[in-house]
Design a protein around this motif. Structure first.
Motif, mmCIF file in Angstrom:
data_model
loop_
_atom_site.group_PDB
_atom_site.id
_atom_site.type_symbol
_atom_site.label_atom_id
_atom_site.label_comp_id
_atom_site.label_asym_id
_atom_site.label_seq_id
_atom_site.Cartn_x
_atom_site.Cartn_y
_atom_site.Cartn_z
ATOM 1 N N UNK B 26 -2.099 8.125 1.547
ATOM 2 C CA UNK B 26 -1.445 6.806 1.500
ATOM 3 C C UNK B 26 -2.289 5.776 0.742
ATOM 4 N N UNK B 27 -3.412 6.232 0.192
ATOM 5 C CA UNK B 27 -4.203 5.325 -0.623
ATOM 6 C C UNK B 27 -5.319 4.622 0.139
ATOM 7 N N UNK B 28 -5.302 4.681 1.469
ATOM 8 C CA UNK B 28 -6.369 4.059 2.238
ATOM 9 C C UNK B 28 -7.607 4.958 2.207
ATOM 10 N N UNK B 241 0.726 -1.310 1.489
ATOM 11 C CA UNK B 241 1.797 -0.576 0.843
ATOM 12 C C UNK B 241 1.187 0.041 -0.398
ATOM 13 N N UNK B 242 1.504 1.297 -0.646
ATOM 14 C CA UNK B 242 0.965 1.945 -1.834
ATOM 15 C C UNK B 242 1.740 1.484 -3.056
#
Ligand SMILES: Cc1cc2nc3c(=O)[nH]c(=O)nc-3n(C[C@H](O)[C@H](O)[C@H](O)COP(=O)(O)OP(=O)(O)OC[C@H]3O[C@@H](n4cnc5c(N)ncnc54)[C@H](O)[C@@H]3O)c2cc1C
Ligand SMILES: Nc1ncnc2c1ncn2[C@@H]1O[C@H](COP(=O)(O)O)[C@@H](O)[C@H]1O
Lengths: 373, 277
Positions: B26-28, B241-242
């Motif tokens: 999710x990019x985190x 949000x990605x």
């Protein structure tokens, strides 16, 4: 555990509706575009809450600037005028803003500044002084509700109807984060130059202009500005060019720009641009610099040769139509947002491009110079 | 200024985004798994602090706030030639925003001593706010030079050059002073053989190391825990949000001879449409 539905505390006192305040910016009498952009964004937030939009501007002999701020959307403009405010300096400007906010019967709901070298210098000091939240470098702003559920501090649980949504890229632009600071007004944010949209100037717009006092203290003069140098562009029409050929440190030296000039000459309405690094190195004058502290450009075609694509460069050119990047490093950040990437030595690639374009022009076609497989 | 300058440099350990390790779908970032490094912007601050010491005399202390592995970057600072280092590490600091961080660092700085010069990086690659430096200066009641590209010192005055939109400013400030160093400052020099050797030797002896790297917590520096961590932070991240990379996917041209690479691009972008006739 108590049932929070029943005993929910009243949180409406935390961030009641209020004014939207834009802290304007001028450099030596030159009103900065980001201020007009903030008035555009601030107008939307203020209207959403049914509240006035106000603007604070500091400087000396500001001429028609306050009136222009009204024409771009402010309902009331506060003017701090003093010779000591002629050029921006952290401590005197900080003093004026803090005194002004202290003099109000209620703090503004939202306070906005530009993510410029001035805004990012000043905003954190004000936020720290008032111990309020500040979100840097926003790309979107909105007002909306927020329901706080965390039990860390039970007095804060509840529904907050009017929060500033400060939305910004994070983790190297791969995520967008919505950041809130609903515990206290003013809720503060800075926005990236070139992102928010200004309103059309309306010469008939009416508003109030209110002078405010300037009371500086001895300790505010610990730093003096000896010189402010602005290299205003003359002659280079970067912002109007359809095609921009830009060079960076990867060119290897000032001679690299000769090649770029030759490439640019192949295109209609073209110009040569550069990264800050090579401007600082003296390879090309400042007027050619694109980026956060240079020009923002939006040509149909942007060719970047030997430019790494640092965020400060990207913000000045990422809205170009087609971006072709030439870099010998396949992992260079510029390939994350270019449309076409050529991995290779930029001087060789540019020479080849000139050769092929000349061939096209002479009617020979590219095939004539490129051997078939 | 015969006793020399007391110089502090503030450094942070950040996840290495160049490495794919610990980057969630999710990019985190999973900070436990991610590779760690010295915040790249702080390398310029470190160089500025070392320059100040070399040219004007004095002592450099590196200060960082972060979980125990942040000791790694303090060792790196020692290798480059700082004299000693302080790590503020405390579970209660979790989820601190810039205001809470600046407050905790303010208390730590006061615990360490009275600096003449405090150097910060321009910004971090994870927080990415450029706020901690000025917020610390506000707490300390100091003047500041942000976006500083170069400086020199004469007597008690620092002459600095700072970036502004469309140019630069030359400023003169009294010390004590806080400076945030732009990435157009001189890049960090390679560590000296002597520095690296000294740290290698230190790292073998825990007792000896403790004389150079001091780990402190909120109680020791006298910081009210209510003003740090989640409670002391006026901002919260409400949602993430990605987003796709800006400009979409880059079509890469590589591996062939240059004439073919260029031909492909000339054709695919129809470069002829932009040409003079
Ligand atoms: C406050 C502030 C404001 C700034 N404002 C701006 C601004 O307005 N505009 C701006 O541009 N920068 C700005 N910067 C600087 C910015 O952060 C970068 O340092 C700068 O853009 C880097 O320039 P560059 O890409 O030319 O150099 P580098 O980052 O050194 O990149 C050189 C690139 O060339 C590649 N390369 C090397 N050799 C070759 C070769 N033979 N062939 C092909 N590729 C090669 C390398 O792989 C590398 O990617 C600002 C910085 C600060 C702190
Ligand atoms: N946890 C930390 N420990 C030490 N210094 C920090 C820390 N966070 C931020 N800083 C300093 O403040 C600068 C700006 O950080 P930021 O506001 O997060 O972009 C950094 O370059 C560091 O010099």
């Amino acid at each position: 555990m108590t049932d929070n539905q029943e005993t929910q505390p009243d949180v409406s006192q935390f961030c009641p509706k209020g004014d939207v305040l834009v802290i304007g910016e001028q450099i030596l009498g030159d009103l900065q575009p980001v201020t007009l952009e903030l008035l555009g964004a601030g107008r939307i937030l203020a209207d959403k809450m049914g509240q006035p939009l106000k603007c604070l501007i500091m400087g000396h002999n500001l001429g028609d600037i306050p009136q222009r701020l009204i024409e771009y959307g402010a309902d009331e403009v506060f003017v701090a005028d003093s010779p000591e405010l002629h050029v921006y300096r952290t401590l005197p400007y900080r003093r004026v803003v803090c005194d002004f906010l202290d003099s109000l019967s209620a703090p503004p709901h939202t306070c906005l500044l530009g993510s410029t070298t001035t805004g990012r210098d000043l905003a954190p000091r004000i936020a720290a002084h008032f111990e309020t939240g500040l979100t840097a470098d926003c790309t979107e702003l909105d007002i909306g509700p927020y329901e706080h559920k965390s039990k860390v501090d039970p007095t804060k649980i509840g529904l907050y109807p009017n929060c500033l949504y400060a939305i910004r890229p994070s983790f190297g632009e791969s995520l967008k984060a919505r950041i809130l600071g609903p515990w206290k007004n003013p809720q503060m944010a800075t926005t990236r130059p070139g992102v928010m949209v200004p309103n059309k100037q309306d010469p008939n717009r009416q508003g109030k202009i209110t002078p405010i006092p300037v009371n500086l203290k001895q300790e505010d003069f610990r730093l003096i500005v000896a010189d402010t140098v602005r290299e205003i562009s003359k002659g280079v029409k970067l912002t109007e060019a359809d095609v921009i050929v830009a060079g960076g440190f990867g060119l290897g030296g000032p001679e690299g720009f000769d090649l770029l000039r030759e490439l640019a000459a192949q295109f209609e309405n073209s110009a040569v641009a550069a990264s800050r690094k090579v401007v600082d190195l003296g390879w090309i004058p400042y007027q050619h610099q694109v980026g956060q502290t240079g020009k923002t450009v939006r040509p149909k075609l942007y060719i970047a040769a030997g430019i790494s694509g640092a965020i400060q460069h990207r913000v000045g050119m990422s809205k170009s139509g087609i971006i072709i990047a030439i870099n010998k490093d396949p992992d260079s950040p510029i390939f994350k947002f270019a449309h076409h990437g050529i991995v290779g030595d930029c001087n060789q690639v540019i020479s080849e491009m000139i050769k092929q374009l000349k061939a096209v022009k002479s009617g020979k076609g590219v095939e004539a110079v490129v051997g078939s497989h | 200024m015969s006793s020399g300058l007391n110089i502090f440099v503030l450094v942070k350990q950040v996840p290495d985004q160049g490495s794919k390790a610990g980057i969630n779908p999710d990019g985190t970032i999973d900070r436990a798994k991610a590779k760690r490094m010295l915040n790249p912007f702080d390398r310029f601050a470190l160089q500025a602090a070392l320059h100040a010491k070399k040219n004007y005399g004095g002592k450099v202390s590196a200060i960082s706030m972060g979980p125990p592995p942040a000791v790694e970057i303090l060792l790196e600072c020692l290798e480059h030639g700082v004299d000693d280092a302080y790590l503020l590490s405390d579970r209660r600091l979790a989820a601190s925003d810039t205001l809470a961080t600046a407050f905790a660092l303010f208390k730590t700085v006061a615990h360490v001593g009275k600096p003449d010069l405090v150097f910060c990086g321009l910004q971090t690659t994870d927080g990415d706010t450029a706020q901690v430096g000025p917020q610390l200066a506000e707490r300390m009641g100091l003047p500041q030079i942000t976006y500083c590209e170069d400086f020199s010192i004469e007597g008690n005055k620092v002459h600095g050059r700072r970036i502004i939109e469309g140019g630069y400013q030359k400023v003169v400030s009294e010390m004590p002073l806080l400076i945030t160093v732009a990435n157009s400052y001189h890049p960090l020099e390679y560590k000296s053989f002597r520095g690296a050797w000294r740290v290698q030797r230190l790292a073998r002896n825990e007792e000896e190391l403790k004389k150079y790297i001091h780990t402190v917590d909120l109680d020791l520096v006298g910081a009210d825990p209510e003003r740090t961590g989640l409670k002391g932070s006026p901002t919260i991240v409400a949602a993430t949000e990605k987003v796709g990379e800006i400009g979409g996917n880059c079509r890469m041209h590589e591996g062939q001879s240059i004439d073919h690479l260029v031909k492909d691009v000339v054709k695919e972008t129809n470069l002829a449409q932009f040409m003079t006739v």
